[in-house]
Every structure is written in C-alpha cells, then in structure tokens.
Design an enzyme around this catalytic site. Structure first.
Site, PDB file in Angstrom:
ATOM      1  N   SER A 131      33.460  62.443  91.642  1.00 10.20           N
ATOM      2  CA  SER A 131      34.646  62.264  92.475  1.00 10.20           C
ATOM      3  C   SER A 131      35.618  63.421  92.281  1.00 10.20           C
ATOM      4  CB  SER A 131      35.319  60.951  92.070  1.00 10.20           C
ATOM      5  OG  SER A 131      36.599  60.844  92.620  1.00 10.20           O
ATOM      6  N   TYR A 157      38.674  54.622  85.335  1.00  9.37           N
ATOM      7  CA  TYR A 157      37.644  54.900  86.348  1.00  9.37           C
ATOM      8  C   TYR A 157      37.340  56.391  86.384  1.00  9.37           C
ATOM      9  CZ  TYR A 157      35.664  56.122  90.844  1.00  9.37           C
ATOM     10  OH  TYR A 157      34.869  56.682  91.810  1.00  9.37           O
ATOM     11  N   ASP A 190      49.627  58.642  92.437  1.00 11.10           N
ATOM     12  CA  ASP A 190      49.039  59.375  93.564  1.00 11.10           C
ATOM     13  C   ASP A 190      49.116  60.886  93.356  1.00 11.10           C
ATOM     14  OD1 ASP A 190      47.828  57.717  95.383  1.00 11.10           O
ATOM     15  OD2 ASP A 190      49.651  57.298  96.531  1.00 11.10           O
ATOM     16  N   LYS A 220      33.841  58.916  85.350  1.00  9.10           N
ATOM     17  CA  LYS A 220      33.178  59.985  86.130  1.00  9.10           C
ATOM     18  C   LYS A 220      33.047  61.242  85.279  1.00  9.10           C
ATOM     19  CE  LYS A 220      32.461  57.577  89.751  1.00  9.10           C
ATOM     20  NZ  LYS A 220      31.103  57.054  89.935  1.00  9.10           N
ATOM     21  N   PHE A 222      35.233  63.857  98.075  1.00 12.48           N
ATOM     22  CA  PHE A 222      36.668  63.752  98.341  1.00 12.48           C
ATOM     23  C   PHE A 222      36.910  62.348  98.921  1.00 12.48           C
ATOM     24  CE2 PHE A 222      38.644  67.666  96.874  1.00 12.48           C
ATOM     25  CZ  PHE A 222      37.512  68.185  96.259  1.00 12.48           C
ATOM     26  N   ASN A 281      42.533  51.403  99.878  1.00 11.73           N
ATOM     27  CA  ASN A 281      42.353  52.725 100.483  1.00 11.73           C
ATOM     28  C   ASN A 281      42.925  52.757 101.899  1.00 11.73           C
ATOM     29  OD1 ASN A 281      39.444  52.514  98.661  1.00 11.73           O
ATOM     30  ND2 ASN A 281      40.850  54.204  98.325  1.00 11.73           N
TER      31      ASN A 281
HETATM   32  P1  NAD Z   1      30.574  50.389  96.623  1.00 11.61           P
HETATM   33  O1  NAD Z   1      31.257  49.484  95.672  1.00 11.61           O
HETATM   34  O2  NAD Z   1      30.582  50.044  98.066  1.00 11.61           O
HETATM   35  O3  NAD Z   1      29.050  50.588  96.191  1.00 11.61           O
HETATM   36  C1  NAD Z   1      28.614  50.502  94.855  1.00 11.61           C
HETATM   37  C2  NAD Z   1      27.444  49.535  94.843  1.00 11.61           C
HETATM   38  O4  NAD Z   1      26.937  49.450  93.507  1.00 11.61           O
HETATM   39  C3  NAD Z   1      27.845  48.115  95.258  1.00 11.61           C
HETATM   40  O5  NAD Z   1      26.932  47.654  96.224  1.00 11.61           O
HETATM   41  C4  NAD Z   1      27.731  47.295  93.959  1.00 11.61           C
HETATM   42  O6  NAD Z   1      27.342  45.972  94.210  1.00 11.61           O
HETATM   43  C5  NAD Z   1      26.690  48.087  93.193  1.00 11.61           C
HETATM   44  N1  NAD Z   1      26.778  47.987  91.736  1.00 11.61           N
HETATM   45  C6  NAD Z   1      27.852  48.164  90.937  1.00 11.61           C
HETATM   46  N2  NAD Z   1      27.501  48.017  89.645  1.00 11.61           N
HETATM   47  C7  NAD Z   1      26.165  47.744  89.623  1.00 11.61           C
HETATM   48  C8  NAD Z   1      25.221  47.506  88.613  1.00 11.61           C
HETATM   49  N3  NAD Z   1      25.559  47.477  87.317  1.00 11.61           N
HETATM   50  N4  NAD Z   1      23.926  47.278  88.962  1.00 11.61           N
HETATM   51  C9  NAD Z   1      23.556  47.281  90.260  1.00 11.61           C
HETATM   52  N5  NAD Z   1      24.407  47.509  91.267  1.00 11.61           N
HETATM   53  C10 NAD Z   1      25.703  47.743  90.957  1.00 11.61           C
HETATM   54  O7  NAD Z   1      31.164  51.851  96.378  1.00 11.61           O
HETATM   55  P2  NAD Z   1      30.974  53.181  97.217  1.00 11.61           P
HETATM   56  O8  NAD Z   1      32.255  53.487  97.888  1.00 11.61           O
HETATM   57  O9  NAD Z   1      29.726  53.111  98.017  1.00 11.61           O
HETATM   58  O10 NAD Z   1      30.815  54.221  96.034  1.00 11.61           O
HETATM   59  C11 NAD Z   1      29.540  54.620  95.566  1.00 11.61           C
HETATM   60  C12 NAD Z   1      29.719  55.564  94.402  1.00 11.61           C
HETATM   61  O11 NAD Z   1      30.509  56.675  94.816  1.00 11.61           O
HETATM   62  C13 NAD Z   1      30.451  54.954  93.206  1.00 11.61           C
HETATM   63  O12 NAD Z   1      29.868  55.471  92.026  1.00 11.61           O
HETATM   64  C14 NAD Z   1      31.856  55.471  93.363  1.00 11.61           C
HETATM   65  O13 NAD Z   1      32.514  55.559  92.131  1.00 11.61           O
HETATM   66  C15 NAD Z   1      31.605  56.848  93.945  1.00 11.61           C
HETATM   67  N6  NAD Z   1      32.742  57.374  94.709  1.00 11.61           N
HETATM   68  C16 NAD Z   1      33.257  56.645  95.730  1.00 11.61           C
HETATM   69  C17 NAD Z   1      34.346  57.136  96.429  1.00 11.61           C
HETATM   70  C18 NAD Z   1      34.990  56.322  97.532  1.00 11.61           C
HETATM   71  O14 NAD Z   1      36.137  56.584  97.861  1.00 11.61           O
HETATM   72  N7  NAD Z   1      34.286  55.348  98.129  1.00 11.61           N
HETATM   73  C19 NAD Z   1      34.872  58.391  96.121  1.00 11.61           C
HETATM   74  C20 NAD Z   1      34.287  59.117  95.083  1.00 11.61           C
HETATM   75  C21 NAD Z   1      33.212  58.589  94.377  1.00 11.61           C
HETATM   76  C1  WQD Z   2      44.892  58.103 100.462  1.00 15.76           C
HETATM   77  C2  WQD Z   2      46.354  58.373 100.799  1.00 15.76           C
HETATM   78  C3  WQD Z   2      47.937  57.050  99.556  1.00 15.76           C
HETATM   79  C4  WQD Z   2      46.941  53.181 101.259  1.00 15.76           C
HETATM   80  C5  WQD Z   2      41.172  56.924  95.844  1.00 15.76           C
HETATM   81  C6  WQD Z   2      40.769  57.014  94.397  1.00 15.76           C
HETATM   82  C7  WQD Z   2      39.881  58.190  94.171  1.00 15.76           C
HETATM   83  C8  WQD Z   2      38.701  58.194  95.140  1.00 15.76           C
HETATM   84  C9  WQD Z   2      39.105  57.914  96.548  1.00 15.76           C
HETATM   85  C10 WQD Z   2      36.764  57.331  94.000  1.00 15.76           C
HETATM   86  C11 WQD Z   2      47.258  58.424  99.575  1.00 15.76           C
HETATM   87  C12 WQD Z   2      48.002  56.739 101.029  1.00 15.76           C
HETATM   88  C13 WQD Z   2      46.944  54.530 100.977  1.00 15.76           C
HETATM   89  C14 WQD Z   2      48.069  52.605 101.924  1.00 15.76           C
HETATM   90  C15 WQD Z   2      49.108  54.768 101.972  1.00 15.76           C
HETATM   91  N1  WQD Z   2      37.741  57.194  94.819  1.00 15.76           N
HETATM   92  N2  WQD Z   2      48.009  55.310 101.328  1.00 15.76           N
HETATM   93  N3  WQD Z   2      49.102  53.427 102.257  1.00 15.76           N
HETATM   94  O1  WQD Z   2      44.260  57.689  96.476  1.00 15.76           O
HETATM   95  O2  WQD Z   2      43.101  59.669  97.551  1.00 15.76           O
HETATM   96  O3  WQD Z   2      41.805  58.124  96.213  1.00 15.76           O
HETATM   97  O4  WQD Z   2      39.983  56.790  96.614  1.00 15.76           O
HETATM   98  O5  WQD Z   2      36.462  58.189  93.268  1.00 15.76           O
HETATM   99  O6  WQD Z   2      39.453  58.140  92.850  1.00 15.76           O
HETATM  100  O7  WQD Z   2      41.949  57.142  93.627  1.00 15.76           O
HETATM  101  O8  WQD Z   2      42.649  57.377  98.423  1.00 15.76           O
HETATM  102  O9  WQD Z   2      42.648  55.961 100.434  1.00 15.76           O
HETATM  103  O10 WQD Z   2      43.782  55.111  98.337  1.00 15.76           O
HETATM  104  O11 WQD Z   2      44.831  56.975  99.612  1.00 15.76           O
HETATM  105  O12 WQD Z   2      50.077  55.467 102.281  1.00 15.76           O
HETATM  106  O13 WQD Z   2      48.112  51.406 102.164  1.00 15.76           O
HETATM  107  O14 WQD Z   2      46.843  57.287 101.593  1.00 15.76           O
HETATM  108  O15 WQD Z   2      49.210  57.057  98.977  1.00 15.76           O
HETATM  109  O16 WQD Z   2      48.223  59.401  99.791  1.00 15.76           O
HETATM  110  P1  WQD Z   2      43.067  58.240  97.132  1.00 15.76           P
HETATM  111  P2  WQD Z   2      43.443  56.261  99.211  1.00 15.76           P
END
Ligand code: NAD
Ligand code: WQD
Length: 346
Positions: free
Chosen positions: A129, A156, A305, A160, A185, A206
């Site tokens: 991330s 969290y 943030d 990572k 991102f 989010n």
């Molecule tokens: P998500 O929660 O939708 O998907 C994760 C999946 O993993 C879920 O289906 C959950 O049930 C499963 N899971 C969790 N722990 C488990 C375990 N121990 N065994 C089996 N299954 C398990 O999340 P996502 O948004 O699809 O994110 C996927 C990956 O990307 C995560 O590692 C997350 O940290 C990373 N990531 C997400 C974002 C984002 O904003 N969505 C940003 C950066 C990184």
């Molecule tokens: C985006 C922008 C908020 C909600 C998070 C995790 C990060 C990554 C992605 C996994 C920010 C603003 C949001 C709302 C708002 N995940 N906002 N009103 O904070 O960039 O990142 O998700 O790795 O680790 O921290 O994403 O979608 O929460 O926010 O104004 O109700 O929207 O302040 O500026 P963020 P986000």
C-alpha cells in the site's frame, strides 16, 4: 492457452475478485481461497458469471497453516500466488492491533513457508500500500518506489511494512522464491458488468463508497474532511486507481515473475495513475459523470489523514508494460452502477 496455476488468497474480496476475472481472461488457471471474513460467496458467483467458468475455490483461513497446506497438497502445480488476504480497516487496527498482526503476518508467513517448502520455483505477489510512504515530503511528489518508507501511522500500515521486510528476507534465504510487492494507491470503481464491486461492511470509511451510498440515499450527506489543507482547493489529494486497471497490473506482475531469469527476484512497483485529484475534484467528477445530486458539507479534518500523495507509476509502466488509463468519469460511473445494482435502484 493455459498458462499455469495462480493461487489467489482473498479471492472473494474487492480487489481479489476483479483480479481473478483478469487472470482467467489472460489464460491462467486459478485456485481461489478465502474465509469470507470480509466478503461473501456472492462475489465468486459474480466472477463465475463474468468469466462463464467454474472457479476452483477452497474456503479456509490462510493464518491456519494446516488448513492452508491442503491447498498446496491438492495443487502442487501452483506457480505463483497473489496474496490479498488481510484485514484492512485502518481505524480498527489502531483499536485491535493484535488482530491485525495475527491475521496479516501469520497469513503471509504461512503462504511463504508453503511456497518454498518443496523447493519448487514460485512467485508471490504481495498487496502492499502507498500507506508505507506516510506523508511524503513535497519534493518527493509524485512519489517513486525509491522514496523512504516512513514509520507507519497505524498497525495496519505497519503490517504492510513488516510483510514487505519478511518477503525481502525470504527472497534472500530461499533461491526458489520470487516476490513482487505492489503498492496500491486508492483503488475505486467496479467491474463494468456491475456483477462484482466493493462491499464495505457498515458505514463506509473510504470516500467513493461513502459517495455512492449518499447518492443512493443511504447516507444523508457526504462530509468532506477538511477544506483548509495546503492544497489548491483546501481538500486532500489522492491518486484514485480503477480496480480493473489495478487487477490487470497483477496479471502483468505474474507474467513477469514467471518469465524473468531470476536476476531481479524482489521487485516493488507503485500502482497508481500518476495524477492526484482532490476530494472536491472527485466529488465534482462524480456529479458531472453520473448526473446524480450529491449533498455534501465540509467537516473538520480526519485524524491521521495524509495531505497529498500521488504515484510516480513509471516503473510499472516501463517494466510491467502496464498503465492505468481508464478515465475517471468512467470509473465513477462504474462505482455508481454497482451501488445501484446492489440497492436495486434503476
Ligand atoms: P477485502 O477485504 O475486500 O479483501 C480481502 C479478502 O481477504 C476478503 O475477502 C477477506 O474475507 C479475505 N481474508 C482476510 N483474512 C483472511 C484469512 N486469514 N484467510 C482467508 N481469507 C482472508 O480487501 P481489498 O480491498 O480487496 O484488499 C485486498 C488487499 O489489498 C489487502 O491486503 C489490502 O490490505 C490491500 N490494499 C487494499 C487497498 C484498498 O484501498 N482497498 C489499498 C492498498 C492495499
Ligand atoms: C480519501 C480522501 C479523506 C471519506 C485509506 C487507507 C490506506 C489505503 C486506502 C489500504 C481523504 C476523504 C473520506 C469521507 C472524506 N488502504 N474522505 N469523507 O485515507 O487515502 O486511504 O484507504 O492500504 O491505507 O488509509 O482513503 O478513501 O478513506 O479517503 O472527505 O467520508 O477522502 O479525508 O482525504 P485514504 P479514503
């Protein structure tokens, strides 16, 4: 043409489900696993509808080594794994850090151990991330993979960073292992079919799910957290990347790991568009792209943030031959189409 088997952990999740679709489209055999801790089997049904294929799947907990080992016993031909399975709620990780270390670290350790155990050449793509960069120094924007990793601001984020470190050490120790860490991102949007998409539990934290739920009338109004930041319009800036573009980058990363000679066995790529958008800009895009009204107001800043961050994705563009190029209006329309589908809105 079948290209080999890819294990996808967290296959029923938001990014995992979209990636399974792209892997199948690209000709890979897939074995998906998930424990449905943050997803539902419906997402797999959506994937099967889109791909018109039965997707081999095992319900299990990746942090349970004995259960997880059965996957490798049944599918010893796994050539690469994409490891999505993790908990991802930043705020919850502050309240319950042990839950996050337990699940996110243990799952990765189990996967790595099982990947190297029989000495076969295997790759792991790890979901990292942009959170590892913390608040970038302004002169480092857009941020490249060489920018310093800053102390994590949440457990969290720390998982990572720790997982990246664990994988780097394991690549050094185990010659059969290759790793690609992908630093996402802000993933947004849904598959154009509206059969799969993001499914947050409870009140969305989010931005985009909050926007679509507000447009659907489930939330009263969007609160924009802070309009007094040192940015052109005072709101925070992020790099919003379309989930289908992101999914395709995983296919490119697997392709590369399976074809390269092994000289570069640990690689990191930023996955973003290279363009920063402010919260207000994103909101205005949503309104103009969908024609839907979106009540919003300004609220105090949200603790923790980042002010502004966007990617320098040129390494991924060059080495993976991949680019995130879906126009933001199309992305936001896909998010809205998915929300409408889920809520039964025409
Ligand atoms: P998500 O929660 O939708 O998907 C994760 C999946 O993993 C879920 O289906 C959950 O049930 C499963 N899971 C969790 N722990 C488990 C375990 N121990 N065994 C089996 N299954 C398990 O999340 P996502 O948004 O699809 O994110 C996927 C990956 O990307 C995560 O590692 C997350 O940290 C990373 N990531 C997400 C974002 C984002 O904003 N969505 C940003 C950066 C990184
Ligand atoms: C985006 C922008 C908020 C909600 C998070 C995790 C990060 C990554 C992605 C996994 C920010 C603003 C949001 C709302 C708002 N995940 N906002 N009103 O904070 O960039 O990142 O998700 O790795 O680790 O921290 O994403 O979608 O929460 O926010 O104004 O109700 O929207 O302040 O500026 P963020 P986000």
């Amino acid at each position: 043409m079948e290209k080999g088997r890819v294990l996808v952990t967290g296959a029923a999740g938001y990014i995992g489900s979209h990636t399974v679709v792209e892997l199948v489209n690209a000709g890979y055999e897939v074995i998906g696993v998930d424990n449905f801790s943050n997803s539902s089997p419906d997402m797999l049904k959506g994937v099967e509808k889109i791909t018109d294929r039965k997707i081999p799947f095992m319900q299990l907990d990746c942090s349970d080594r004995e259960q997880f080992a059965k996957v490798f016993e049944q599918y010893p031909d796994i050539a690469a794994s994409i490891h999505f399975a993790a908990y991802k709620a930043v705020g919850e990780s502050v309240q319950q850090p042990i839950k996050y270390f337990e699940n996110n670290l243990r799952s990765l350790l189990c996967l790595t151990e099982l990947s190297v155990k029989d000495g076969r050449e295997r790759g792991i793509v790890f979901s990292s991330s942009c959170t590892v960069y913390g608040e970038p120094d302004p002169e480092n924007l857009p941020i490249s993979e060489n920018a310093p990793v800053k102390p994590a601001t949440s457990p969290y984020g720390r998982t990572k960073q720790m997982c990246e470190d664990i994988l780097r050490d394991c690549v050094t120790a185990y010659p059969s292992l290759r790793v690609t860490a992908l630093r996402y991102f802000n993933p947004i949007g849904a598959h154009p079919s509206a059969l799969i998409g993001e499914m947050p539990v409870g009140v969305p934290q989010n931005l985009v799910p909050y926007i679509t739920q507000t447009a659907a009338g489930i939330r009263k109004e969007l609160k924009i957290f802070g309009n007094d930041y040192p940015t052109p319009d005072g709101t925070c800036i992020r790099d919003y990347i379309y989930v289908c573009d992101l999914a395709k980058a995983h296919v490119a990363a697997v392709d590369r790991m399976l074809r390269t000679d092994g000289s570069d066995r640990y690689a990191i790529f930023n996955l973003g568009t290279g363009t920063g958008l402010s919260v207000l800009q994103l909101v205005n895009h949503f309104i103009s792209a969908t024609g839907v009204s979106l009540p919003y107001s300004f609220a105090p800043r949200r603790a923790g943030d980042i002010i502004k961050v966007w990617a320098d994705p040129r390494k991924a563009n060059r080495i993976l031959g991949w680019k995130a190029d879906t126009p933001i209006d199309d992305v936001l329309r896909s998010a809205w189409a998915w929300e409408k589908k889920v809520r039964g809105i025409r």
